[in-house]
Design a protein around this motif. Structure first.
Motif, mmCIF file in Angstrom:
data_model
loop_
_atom_site.group_PDB
_atom_site.id
_atom_site.type_symbol
_atom_site.label_atom_id
_atom_site.label_comp_id
_atom_site.label_asym_id
_atom_site.label_seq_id
_atom_site.Cartn_x
_atom_site.Cartn_y
_atom_site.Cartn_z
ATOM 1 N N GLU A 4 0.821 -1.201 0.000
ATOM 2 C CA GLU A 4 0.000 0.000 0.000
ATOM 3 C C GLU A 4 0.861 1.259 0.000
ATOM 4 O O GLU A 4 0.826 2.068 0.913
ATOM 5 N N LYS A 5 1.663 1.388 -1.030
ATOM 6 C CA LYS A 5 2.443 2.599 -1.207
ATOM 7 C C LYS A 5 1.572 3.662 -1.869
ATOM 8 O O LYS A 5 0.598 3.367 -2.544
ATOM 9 N N VAL A 6 1.972 4.908 -1.692
ATOM 10 C CA VAL A 6 1.275 6.020 -2.315
ATOM 11 C C VAL A 6 2.087 6.451 -3.530
ATOM 12 O O VAL A 6 3.280 6.726 -3.420
ATOM 13 N N ASP A 7 1.447 6.501 -4.684
ATOM 14 C CA ASP A 7 2.156 6.831 -5.921
ATOM 15 C C ASP A 7 1.949 8.298 -6.261
ATOM 16 O O ASP A 7 0.885 8.697 -6.715
ATOM 17 N N SER A 19 10.144 5.970 -0.336
ATOM 18 C CA SER A 19 8.923 5.172 -0.396
ATOM 19 C C SER A 19 7.907 5.816 0.529
ATOM 20 O O SER A 19 8.203 6.062 1.709
ATOM 21 N N VAL A 20 6.724 6.112 0.006
ATOM 22 C CA VAL A 20 5.677 6.759 0.790
ATOM 23 C C VAL A 20 4.532 5.770 0.975
ATOM 24 O O VAL A 20 4.025 5.205 0.001
ATOM 25 N N PHE A 21 4.122 5.577 2.237
ATOM 26 C CA PHE A 21 3.041 4.655 2.554
ATOM 27 C C PHE A 21 1.840 5.422 3.093
ATOM 28 O O PHE A 21 1.961 6.550 3.569
ATOM 29 N N ASP A 255 5.340 8.252 5.841
ATOM 30 C CA ASP A 255 3.897 8.208 5.647
ATOM 31 C C ASP A 255 3.496 9.423 4.805
ATOM 32 O O ASP A 255 4.328 10.281 4.492
ATOM 33 N N GLU A 256 2.227 9.492 4.427
ATOM 34 C CA GLU A 256 1.777 10.576 3.533
ATOM 35 C C GLU A 256 2.066 11.956 4.114
ATOM 36 O O GLU A 256 2.383 12.894 3.380
#
Length: 639
Positions: A4-7, A19-21, A255-256
């Protein structure tokens, strides 16, 4: 494997892999899985895994997941060797404030690691021993073959470990002086600034670079500015985390909210082609207006073209059409009727016109957040005739000085002597409190009676503030959520009992509006736990008939405000409103002048609040909207 990474697309100006989750929980699990693979891979070869470990709030959920994997998936630490980054100096190995205690509580006591394989800098050694001890610590890392992976957090000064600004790339394990901001950030753990050690033993940047892989963690909006500097800035000693750009295998895990200031999130139009939705469009126009210091309605086609916004302008007839759309959207957020204005067309207003008299609950995590964060709106809701309730979620009892507790206990004893012939019990209680305050285990471990007294002090102040706003006593709810009642700075996790208390109140009041502290971006604080309880309770009641017509409005705490592009309801305050709000805040006398937990902002709470409210109004004014004295801001949350 967590995916569940944020693209956000690739950040073209980023100098480190990021890497942003979606959350710190998901990001932590992903990191724990990496560490577990290293441990298992080394074990399969009959080798020891050598881990460099960090302390602080950032790695806690990583350790939680490693413990779960040990218990449920047979992850063994029998052949794991660990080296911790740092320790305060001087610091007793038995102190609950030290990192030796932290590591055993958070990880080592729960897995099968051998005690002789644990290495944590010793804060008990004499100053004469420090130099040789640090050299020996460095030698032990080398003898272990270096670190297979090094876990890092990042401080707001950009420090990694306790390598503060001014550290150099070749620094080894050593004794260092802590920066003032680092000391201020530790106040919540130690209680007062003067109790925070001013020095620490830390692995150096060169020591960290002995790791084959480095993983740096950062959670929450507070870390966003320094994360941007570390990831996008040039290597420099002022931000030691930028040295990581010179290591061959680094991953920054966010994180975001910790990613909010990265260019690919905050201003993606500068470096890439954007998929323009309403939110991004508003952000870009506000950014351009601020950058050029021009009101929105004065922006021109040329302004857009010269500032990387050609593709946005191409979606509109011309800049005027775009400007008017965004200006009108901002104007529609402004309302002096936070409960809705009766008898008007409400399709472009933040709140509904009907019912004219709404039932509202203002949730306050601590006993003063209601008036500090939304006191002006609170006043307007009451003045405009709505049925307003306030719910104080925690007692706030650790945020009262011992002197205040003794003063109130003296009042109780003296009053008892005036009113009663039998004063023995009051005298005994007074003696118990005095002895308890004098013989505390540490700064914040109070006797139950002392905690009760401190809680009653905060309760009385909150009630006085709510009465000043216009509430009756039967509309004040003191929830005393159990997660908070540890008597310590460290709190328990959120439990079913906490959530049930919120559910019961919601079903009793059946509100049309709920106001809550919306600190979604702080993963560690009491505000976040209190919000989680509200969201969990709303998830339970959302099928109730009344809940289908309930709005949840989120306000921010005393330190931050929503960005203008996020605001969905802005409530203007006049000078008179602002003075009334100040007087409501003044009812909280135990928090006046110098509170127990002041944070790194030296202003009093009323000053922080007023400055923040004025800054919000100034932001609207600079964009070309009506000039107000101050504004309180809210974001609506769909639950």
């Amino acid at each position: 494997m967590i995916s569940e990474k944020v693209d956000y697309g690739k950040g073209s100006v980023e100098r480190l892999p990021v890497s942003v989750f979606k959350s710190n929980q998901i990001g932590s699990i992903a990191v724990a899985e990496q560490i577990a693979r290293i441990i298992r891979s080394k074990a399969a070869k009959g080798q020891q895994a050598v881990l460099g470990l960090a302390t602080g709030s950032s790695p806690i959920k990583v350790y939680d997941e490693l413990i779960r994997m040990h218990r449920e998936e047979d992850l063994s630490f029998e052949h794991v060797v660990t080296f911790n980054l740092d320790e305060y100096y001087p610091m007793s190995n038995r102190s609950t404030k030290g990192y030796n205690y932290f590591m055993h509580e958070q990880l080592f006591n729960h897995v099968d690691i051998k005690p002789e394989n644990i290495h944590i800098p010793n804060g008990e050694i004499s100053i004469q021993e420090v130099h040789d001890y640090c050299a020996d610590y460095e030698r032990k890392i080398d003898e272990a073959g270096g670190l297979d992976v090094q876990l890092l957090g990042i401080g707001r000064t950009g420090h990694i470990g306790f390598n503060e600004p001014g550290s150099h790339l070749e620094s080894r394990t050593r004794l260092v002086k802590l920066a003032s901001l680092t000391i201020q950030d530790a106040v919540n753990d130690f209680g007062r600034e003067e109790l925070v050690p001013s020095r620490a033993i830390t692995m150096g940047v060169h020591s960290v670079f002995k790791a084959k892989k480095i993983i740096m963690l950062a959670w929450g909006e507070k870390k966003a500015p320094i994360v941007k500097e570390a990831v996008e800035g040039e290597v420099n000693e002022k931000v030691p985390a930028t040295f990581l750009q010179k290591h061959p295998d680094v991953e920054v895990v966010l994180d975001e909210h910790a990613a909010l200031h990265l260019s690919r999130v905050k201003t993606p139009w500068v470096s890439s082609v954007c998929d323009w939705d309403a939110r991004l469009t508003k952000s870009a126009v506000i950014w351009l207006s601020r950058k050029l210091n021009k009101p929105i309605l004065k922006l021109t086609d040329e302004d857009y073209r010269l500032n990387d916004l050609n593709d946005l302008l191409a979606l509109y007839t011309d800049s005027q059409a775009l400007n008017v759309e965004i200006f009108n959207a901002l104007q529609r957020t402004i309302t002096g009727w936070p409960g809705g204005k009766p008898g008007v067309d409400d399709k472009n207003r933040p709140e509904r016109a009907e019912p004219q008299r709404k039932r509202s609950i203002v949730f306050s995590p601590h006993p003063d957040d209601d008036v500090i964060s939304m006191g002006g709106t609170f006043l307007k809701l009451a003045e405009q005739g709505h049925d307003v309730h306030v719910a104080y979620q925690t007692s706030g009892n650790i945020a009262v000085f011992d002197d205040d507790a003794r003063r109130f206990m003296e009042f109780y004893k003296d009053l008892n002597h005036v009113l009663s012939e039998d004063t023995k019990a009051a005298d005994q209680h007074f003696d118990e409190v005095v002895a308890g305050l004098a013989n505390k285990e540490n700064e914040y471990t109070d006797l139950p009676l002392v905690r009760t007294i401190k809680g009653l002090i905060r309760k009385g102040e909150a009630a006085a503030g709510a009465r000043f706003v216009g509430l009756a006593d039967d509309h004040m709810h003191f929830l005393n959520m159990p997660f908070y009642e540890t008597g310590k700075v460290d709190k328990k996790g959120l439990g079913e009992e906490d959530i049930d208390i919120i559910v019961q109140l919601l079903r009793e009041v059946k509100p049309h509006q709920v106001f809550a502290a919306g600190d979604l971006r702080d993963p560690h604080g009491t505000h976040k736990v209190c919000l989680d309880a509200i969201l969990a309770a709303l998830a339970i009641v959302k099928k109730d008939d009344w809940a289908k017509d309930c709005y949840l409005w989120l306000y921010r705490g005393a330190w931050q405000e929503w960005d203008i592009e996020e605001i969905e309801m802005a409530v203007p305050l006049s000078p008179v409103d602002l003075m009334k709000k100040r007087k409501a805040i003044f009812k909280h006398q135990s928090q006046k002048d110098s509170p127990v937990f002041p944070g790194d902002d030296k202003r009093e709470f009323w000053q922080r609040s007023e400055d923040r409210n004025r800054e919000t109004a100034r932001g609207y004014d600079q964009l070309g909207l009506t000039e107000y004295e101050a504004m309180e801001a809210f974001v609506r949350y769909e639950f």
